[in-house]
Design a protein around this motif. Structure first.
Motif, PDB file in Angstrom:
ATOM      1  N   GLN A 123      20.262  50.036  37.953  1.00 15.82           N
ATOM      2  CA  GLN A 123      20.307  48.626  37.566  1.00 15.82           C
ATOM      3  C   GLN A 123      21.660  48.268  36.977  1.00 15.82           C
ATOM      4  O   GLN A 123      22.269  47.262  37.354  1.00 15.82           O
ATOM      5  N   VAL A 124      22.154  49.107  36.073  1.00 19.78           N
ATOM      6  CA  VAL A 124      23.451  48.848  35.447  1.00 19.78           C
ATOM      7  C   VAL A 124      24.575  48.925  36.485  1.00 19.78           C
ATOM      8  O   VAL A 124      25.474  48.077  36.509  1.00 19.78           O
ATOM      9  N   ALA A 125      24.517  49.948  37.365  1.00 18.87           N
ATOM     10  CA  ALA A 125      25.557  50.101  38.385  1.00 18.87           C
ATOM     11  C   ALA A 125      25.622  48.879  39.285  1.00 18.87           C
ATOM     12  O   ALA A 125      26.701  48.372  39.597  1.00 18.87           O
ATOM     13  N   GLY A 126      24.457  48.383  39.717  1.00 13.39           N
ATOM     14  CA  GLY A 126      24.434  47.218  40.591  1.00 13.39           C
ATOM     15  C   GLY A 126      24.932  45.968  39.892  1.00 13.39           C
ATOM     16  O   GLY A 126      25.680  45.171  40.480  1.00 13.39           O
ATOM     17  N   GLN A 127      24.522  45.784  38.631  1.00 17.22           N
ATOM     18  CA  GLN A 127      24.951  44.607  37.898  1.00 17.22           C
ATOM     19  C   GLN A 127      26.465  44.609  37.675  1.00 17.22           C
ATOM     20  O   GLN A 127      27.133  43.595  37.870  1.00 17.22           O
ATOM     21  N   VAL A 128      26.995  45.766  37.287  1.00 18.57           N
ATOM     22  CA  VAL A 128      28.433  45.840  37.038  1.00 18.57           C
ATOM     23  C   VAL A 128      29.211  45.709  38.347  1.00 18.57           C
ATOM     24  O   VAL A 128      30.256  45.050  38.397  1.00 18.57           O
ATOM     25  N   ALA A 129      28.701  46.323  39.428  1.00 16.12           N
ATOM     26  CA  ALA A 129      29.383  46.210  40.722  1.00 16.12           C
ATOM     27  C   ALA A 129      29.426  44.765  41.200  1.00 16.12           C
ATOM     28  O   ALA A 129      30.378  44.353  41.869  1.00 16.12           O
ATOM     29  N   SER A 130      28.400  43.976  40.845  1.00 11.78           N
ATOM     30  CA  SER A 130      28.382  42.566  41.264  1.00 11.78           C
ATOM     31  C   SER A 130      29.429  41.745  40.514  1.00 11.78           C
ATOM     32  O   SER A 130      29.801  40.656  40.968  1.00 11.78           O
ATOM     33  N   ILE A 131      29.917  42.259  39.385  1.00  9.92           N
ATOM     34  CA  ILE A 131      30.944  41.550  38.617  1.00  9.92           C
ATOM     35  C   ILE A 131      32.325  41.755  39.226  1.00  9.92           C
ATOM     36  O   ILE A 131      33.112  40.823  39.357  1.00  9.92           O
ATOM     37  N   GLY A 132      32.626  43.024  39.614  1.00  9.54           N
ATOM     38  CA  GLY A 132      33.935  43.289  40.203  1.00  9.54           C
ATOM     39  C   GLY A 132      34.238  44.770  40.277  1.00  9.54           C
ATOM     40  O   GLY A 132      33.614  45.597  39.597  1.00  9.54           O
ATOM     41  N   TRP A 133      35.230  45.115  41.120  1.00 11.47           N
ATOM     42  CA  TRP A 133      35.596  46.522  41.306  1.00 11.47           C
ATOM     43  C   TRP A 133      36.198  47.128  40.047  1.00 11.47           C
ATOM     44  O   TRP A 133      35.975  48.305  39.749  1.00 11.47           O
ATOM     45  N   PHE A 134      36.981  46.339  39.315  1.00 13.80           N
ATOM     46  CA  PHE A 134      37.609  46.860  38.098  1.00 13.80           C
ATOM     47  C   PHE A 134      36.548  47.354  37.130  1.00 13.80           C
ATOM     48  O   PHE A 134      36.618  48.471  36.603  1.00 13.80           O
ATOM     49  N   GLU A 135      35.542  46.530  36.896  1.00 12.30           N
ATOM     50  CA  GLU A 135      34.471  46.891  35.973  1.00 12.30           C
ATOM     51  C   GLU A 135      33.648  48.062  36.519  1.00 12.30           C
ATOM     52  O   GLU A 135      33.204  48.927  35.757  1.00 12.30           O
ATOM     53  N   PHE A 136      33.448  48.097  37.850  1.00 17.73           N
ATOM     54  CA  PHE A 136      32.643  49.156  38.440  1.00 17.73           C
ATOM     55  C   PHE A 136      33.330  50.513  38.308  1.00 17.73           C
ATOM     56  O   PHE A 136      32.686  51.512  37.969  1.00 17.73           O
ATOM     57  N   VAL A 137      34.623  50.568  38.569  1.00 20.39           N
ATOM     58  CA  VAL A 137      35.355  51.832  38.434  1.00 20.39           C
ATOM     59  C   VAL A 137      35.356  52.284  36.973  1.00 20.39           C
ATOM     60  O   VAL A 137      35.232  53.483  36.673  1.00 20.39           O
ATOM     61  N   GLN A 138      35.480  51.335  36.059  1.00 25.05           N
ATOM     62  CA  GLN A 138      35.415  51.678  34.639  1.00 25.05           C
ATOM     63  C   GLN A 138      34.039  52.251  34.293  1.00 25.05           C
ATOM     64  O   GLN A 138      33.932  53.222  33.531  1.00 25.05           O
ATOM     65  N   LEU A 139      32.986  51.675  34.859  1.00 22.26           N
ATOM     66  CA  LEU A 139      31.642  52.193  34.633  1.00 22.26           C
ATOM     67  C   LEU A 139      31.508  53.615  35.172  1.00 22.26           C
ATOM     68  O   LEU A 139      30.863  54.466  34.548  1.00 22.26           O
ATOM     69  N   ILE A 140      32.121  53.888  36.323  1.00 25.57           N
ATOM     70  CA  ILE A 140      32.081  55.233  36.892  1.00 25.57           C
ATOM     71  C   ILE A 140      32.673  56.237  35.903  1.00 25.57           C
ATOM     72  O   ILE A 140      32.169  57.358  35.755  1.00 25.57           O
TER      73      ILE A 140
END
Length: 376
Positions: A281-298
């Protein structure tokens, strides 16, 4: 408030985040094992029946399992993915020479530690890249405003004060203060403050605040009740990028360990423990915001994966390291029966933890409320 992305998007984001992290983790084990001359029979991403795979010229089967919740490297001499060893006397001289369990204990420990270390290294590299592009956060913990009725107001903080310590911990920037406070809602803390060249300390109880993210999910956090000036990012020299990123990684590990200990000791509710569904759920939500945020989440996922695997629980890397420490102390390993019971206990503990986390996940996505409405 943003809408939660569809389930297919959550699943893709989860696989896009966890798949590479599992590969990096297992490749850490694999490559260090190779350096020590240990043979690898299987390199698997995921568990269960093989979906796809191939065998390389060294005889290692590289495969993908249908259940993408982890992975393993099965070294020569392992009986199973948990790395329980076979009887070395039953192996041929060639297999014995390449067997994981025939290697010195320090080599086995390094192979096991290499998995979590690879996850930490990945996070450091990601943070270093972000710092190189954006600079490092350097917002000073100087009070720009005090919230009325807040803990900060209760101890008399005023505009221009600088918070330099909390509970004996040095505060160099506002993020240090915010991170420490966030994990301790409602707890008593001692603040060290500089004012006009002089310092003083004061005790106060942090406020407990319920915050909602942009997707409507709520979290209980601690707050001192001060506002600072504009957020500051400073350029970092190239030779300082890795140390700076390592500091952020270490701080994240500390915060993770504090949060886990609070759950264990009952200072935080068990409901805050999340599992794969929550991660998706968190991965999908953050990925929907943008790549910058998604890579940071990774990067944060990678740190958590490394940290969890270092917990001293049999079946995890930390459990193996604990057994190797016992072996190094006793000058011989524990008996096979003792190890088997430890691994069984570790497996039971992990399954119980997974069950609790999954139940929490299902509750967080509203399953129980939906069932209640349908059955009502």
């Amino acid at each position: 408030m943003l809408e939660t992305p569809p389930i297919w998007f959550l699943a893709l984001a989860f696989l896009g985040a966890i798949g590479p992290l599992v590969f990096i983790h297992e490749f850490g084990h694999y490559i260090v094992g190779r350096w020590f001359g240990i043979g690898a029979e299987t390199f698997s991403i995921g568990f269960g029946r093989e979906v796809a795979g191939w065998t390389d010229k060294r005889g290692t089967r590289w495969k993908v399992g249908w259940l993408p919740l982890g992975g393993y490297v099965r070294f020569t001499g392992d009986m199973n993915p948990a790395s329980m060893g076979q009887d070395l006397d039953k192996l041929s001289p060639d297999l014995r020479a390449r067997s994981f369990h025939a290697k010195p204990v320090w080599q086995r420990a390094l192979v096991v530690f290499a998995g979590p270390a690879a996850n930490f290294l990945l996070a450091i590299l990601i943070f270093a890249a972000f710092i190189a592009v954006n600079g490092a956060p350097r917002t000073p913990a100087v009070v720009a405003a005090v919230m009325p009725g807040s803990p900060a107001a209760a101890i008399g903080l005023v505009k221009g004060d600088r918070v330099v310590g909390i509970d004996g911990r040095e505060i160099r920037r506002f993020d240090d203060l915010a991170d420490y406070s966030r994990l301790r809602p409602g707890e008593e803390v001692v603040i060290t403050v500089e004012r006009a060249g002089r310092s003083f300390t004061a005790s106060t109880r942090l406020a407990s605040v319920t915050e909602a993210d942009r997707f409507g999910q709520t979290y209980r956090v601690g707050r001192l009740g001060i506002a600072t000036g504009e957020r500051v990012f400073e350029p970092v020299p190239p030779l300082q990028l890795i140390p700076e990123a390592a500091g952020i990684t270490w701080s994240t590990i500390e915060n993770t360990s504090v949060g886990l200990w609070q759950i264990i000791t009952g200072r935080r509710p068990l409901e805050e423990l999340g599992g794969p569904i929550k991660m998706a759920q968190v991965a999908g939500q953050v990925a929907s915001i943008g790549w910058f945020e998604f890579v940071q989440l990774i990067a944060f996922f990678s740190i958590n994966l490394g940290f969890i695997n270092l917990l001293p629980v049999p079946m995890l890397d930390g459990g193996h390291l604990a057994l190797y420490a016992v072996e190094a102390t006793r000058r011989k390993p524990l008996g096979a029966q003792a190890q088997e019971w430890l691994f069984r206990g570790g497996f039971a503990a992990l399954m119980t933890l997974m069950l609790v986390a999954t139940l929490n996940d299902l509750s967080s996505v509203g399953l129980w409320q939906t069932l209640g409405r349908l059955l009502g």
